[in-house]
Scaffold this active site. Structure first.
Site, PDB file in Angstrom:
ATOM      1  N   HIS A 109       0.804  -1.230   0.000  1.00 27.44           N
ATOM      2  CA  HIS A 109       0.000   0.000   0.000  1.00 27.44           C
ATOM      3  C   HIS A 109       0.835   1.277   0.000  1.00 27.44           C
ATOM      4  O   HIS A 109       0.284   2.375  -0.146  1.00 27.44           O
ATOM      5  CB  HIS A 109      -0.975  -0.020   1.185  1.00 27.44           C
ATOM      6  CG  HIS A 109      -2.308   0.586   0.887  1.00 27.44           C
ATOM      7  ND1 HIS A 109      -3.388   0.461   1.723  1.00 27.44           N
ATOM      8  CD2 HIS A 109      -2.741   1.350  -0.154  1.00 27.44           C
ATOM      9  CE1 HIS A 109      -4.426   1.110   1.191  1.00 27.44           C
ATOM     10  NE2 HIS A 109      -4.057   1.660   0.066  1.00 27.44           N
ATOM     11  N   ASP A 132      -9.602   0.035   4.578  1.00 22.74           N
ATOM     12  CA  ASP A 132      -8.408  -0.620   5.128  1.00 22.74           C
ATOM     13  C   ASP A 132      -8.681  -1.000   6.584  1.00 22.74           C
ATOM     14  O   ASP A 132      -9.488  -0.352   7.265  1.00 22.74           O
ATOM     15  CB  ASP A 132      -7.249   0.409   5.072  1.00 22.74           C
ATOM     16  CG  ASP A 132      -5.863  -0.210   5.054  1.00 22.74           C
ATOM     17  OD1 ASP A 132      -5.657  -1.241   5.712  1.00 22.74           O
ATOM     18  OD2 ASP A 132      -4.982   0.369   4.383  1.00 22.74           O
ATOM     19  N   ASP A 236      -7.418  -1.541   0.394  1.00 23.54           N
ATOM     20  CA  ASP A 236      -6.462  -2.532   0.908  1.00 23.54           C
ATOM     21  C   ASP A 236      -7.264  -3.797   1.197  1.00 23.54           C
ATOM     22  O   ASP A 236      -8.239  -3.752   1.964  1.00 23.54           O
ATOM     23  CB  ASP A 236      -5.836  -1.978   2.198  1.00 23.54           C
ATOM     24  CG  ASP A 236      -4.764  -2.874   2.789  1.00 23.54           C
ATOM     25  OD1 ASP A 236      -4.845  -4.112   2.643  1.00 23.54           O
ATOM     26  OD2 ASP A 236      -3.845  -2.328   3.432  1.00 23.54           O
ATOM     27  N   GLU A 281      -2.244  -5.074  -1.602  1.00 16.63           N
ATOM     28  CA  GLU A 281      -1.867  -5.998  -0.509  1.00 16.63           C
ATOM     29  C   GLU A 281      -2.352  -7.433  -0.675  1.00 16.63           C
ATOM     30  O   GLU A 281      -2.374  -8.195   0.298  1.00 16.63           O
ATOM     31  CB  GLU A 281      -2.290  -5.432   0.858  1.00 16.63           C
ATOM     32  CG  GLU A 281      -1.640  -4.072   1.217  1.00 16.63           C
ATOM     33  CD  GLU A 281      -0.209  -4.184   1.772  1.00 16.63           C
ATOM     34  OE1 GLU A 281       0.277  -5.327   2.012  1.00 16.63           O
ATOM     35  OE2 GLU A 281       0.436  -3.112   1.943  1.00 16.63           O
TER      36      GLU A 281
HETATM   37  N1  LIG Z   1      -0.873  -1.278   4.241  1.00 16.98           N
HETATM   38  C1  LIG Z   1      -0.828  -1.981   5.367  1.00 16.98           C
HETATM   39  N2  LIG Z   1      -1.198  -3.241   5.368  1.00 16.98           N
HETATM   40  N3  LIG Z   1      -0.348  -1.354   6.446  1.00 16.98           N
HETATM   41  C2  LIG Z   1      -0.113  -1.951   7.739  1.00 16.98           C
HETATM   42  C3  LIG Z   1       0.494  -0.946   8.681  1.00 16.98           C
HETATM   43  C4  LIG Z   1       0.741  -1.528  10.038  1.00 16.98           C
HETATM   44  C5  LIG Z   1       1.327  -0.558  11.057  1.00 16.98           C
HETATM   45  N4  LIG Z   1       0.382   0.470  11.420  1.00 16.98           N
HETATM   46  C6  LIG Z   1       2.634   0.058  10.576  1.00 16.98           C
HETATM   47  O1  LIG Z   1       2.715   1.252  10.417  1.00 16.98           O
HETATM   48  O2  LIG Z   1       3.579  -0.659  10.358  1.00 16.98           O
HETATM   49 MN   LIG Z   2      -3.155  -0.332   3.770  1.00 17.07          MN
HETATM   50 MN   LIG Z   3      -4.075  -2.657   5.776  1.00 19.34          MN
END
Ligand SMILES: NC(=[NH2+])NCCC[C@H](N)C(=O)O
Ligand SMILES: [Mn+2]
Ligand SMILES: [Mn+2]
Length: 312
Positions: A109, A132, A236, A281
């Site tokens: 993402h 998401d 996502d 993702e």
């Molecule tokens: N695009 C995603 N799946 N993002 C997950 C982010 C998880 C977490 N908040 C981080 O900053 O690492």
């Molecule tokens: Mn995401």
């Molecule tokens: Mn996510």
């Protein structure tokens, strides 16, 4: 099938931007997501919906891969993520400028930094609907993981301290043109950022409370009250419950059902305002074969719903 899209020129053209990219997070395999969605027949499916579909192969990021890329602070692969996204912004912007609908298949993402920059460069009035489990709004200061897929929104809003390497990202997104649906795993620092910037978010709590129909209506009322602004939908796949979309890098239980996810896409199609779509993702190397097939198929069907597939 009638394609409903007032900002897209005739003949309605969807440009598939395949981005086999995984540098914004640590788990290998998410780069195979776009390849598998195309192999599952997405191009023909969109053609059957009445779209003229442009797809000239997946983007190659090998040259970019070669650069030496030590962390900046704790940010991982910063130069790689920056350069790939700069290229993606260009490609998405070029398609949008021609009146085509860019459909970006990720990949992780972090790519939304590029896709949304590209959309905003052509349609400055765009609002963003971010679906998401996560807010992906960590700043350079707040990130605990250093994974850039958890940060694209902060770059687009211009939050946090600036890194010269990302100076091409213009903070063109306004906080009141952004709305989230499906959130349920937000870091402490992100909660503060959402609050301080007054960003509208419909978490799974609101989905349970009001139902998805009302939530989408309220989300649109917030960012697009007269339904006349272009919409960039960044989806996502981990917004969906892991029982629906298991093959993804950061699954979180308690997510959207199959129908709730598709309803969001259908309702946004109905506005006629969609100008760009991200489907991110999908990681075909996580989970067993049946789960992978299921996730890839869900990815394709979400894209179809956003591009006009209806149940009747
Ligand atoms: N695009 C995603 N799946 N993002 C997950 C982010 C998880 C977490 N908040 C981080 O900053 O690492
Ligand atoms: Mn995401
Ligand atoms: Mn996510």
């Amino acid at each position: 099938m009638v394609v409903n899209s007032r900002f897209i020129s005739e003949p309605k053209t969807a440009a598939i931007v395949g981005c086999p990219f995984s540098g914004g997070q640590p788990r290998a395999g998410v780069d195979r997501g776009p390849i598998q969605m195309v192999e599952a027949g997405l191009i023909d499916q969109l053609t059957d919906l009445g779209w003229s579909v442009k797809f000239h192969g997946h983007h190659q990021f090998e040259e970019v891969n070669a650069v030496s890329d030590p962390p900046i602070g704790i940010l991982k692969n910063p130069r790689l993520v920056s350069r790939v996204n700069e290229a993606v912004a260009q490609v998405v912007g070029d398609h949008a400028r021609k009146g085509e609908l860019p459909v970006t298949l990720g990949g992780d993402h972090s790519l939304a930094m590029g896709t949304i920059s590209g959309t905003l460069s052509v349609h400055p009035e765009t609002c963003v609907i971010w679906v998401d489990a996560h807010a992906d709004i960590n700043t350079v200061e707040s990130t605990e993981s250093g994974n850039l897929h958890g940060m694209p929104v902060s770059f687009l809003l211009g939050l946090g301290s600036k890194i010269p390497e990302f100076s091409w990202v213009k903070p063109l997104l306004k906080a009141d043109r952004l709305v989230y649906i499906g959130l349920r795993d937000i870091d402490t620092g992100e909660k503060r950022i959402l609050r301080e910037n007054n960003i509208k978010a419909f978490s799974m709590h609101e989905v349970d409370k009001y139902g998805i129909g009302k939530v989408v209506e309220m989300a649109l009322d917030h960012v697009n009250p007269d339904r006349d602004r272009p919409i960039h939908l960044s989806f996502d796949v981990d917004a969906l419950d892991p029982s629906v979309a298991p093959s993804t890098g950061t699954p979180v239980r308690g997510g959207l059902t199959f129908r709730e996810g598709h309803y969001i896409c259908e309702a946004i199609h109905e506005t006629g305002c969609l100008v760009a779509l991200d489907l991110m993702e999908v990681n075909p190397s996580l989970a067993d074969d049946a789960s992978v097939r299921q996730t890839v198929q869900v990815g394709c069907s979400l894209v179809r719903s956003a591009l006009g597939e209806t149940l009747l």
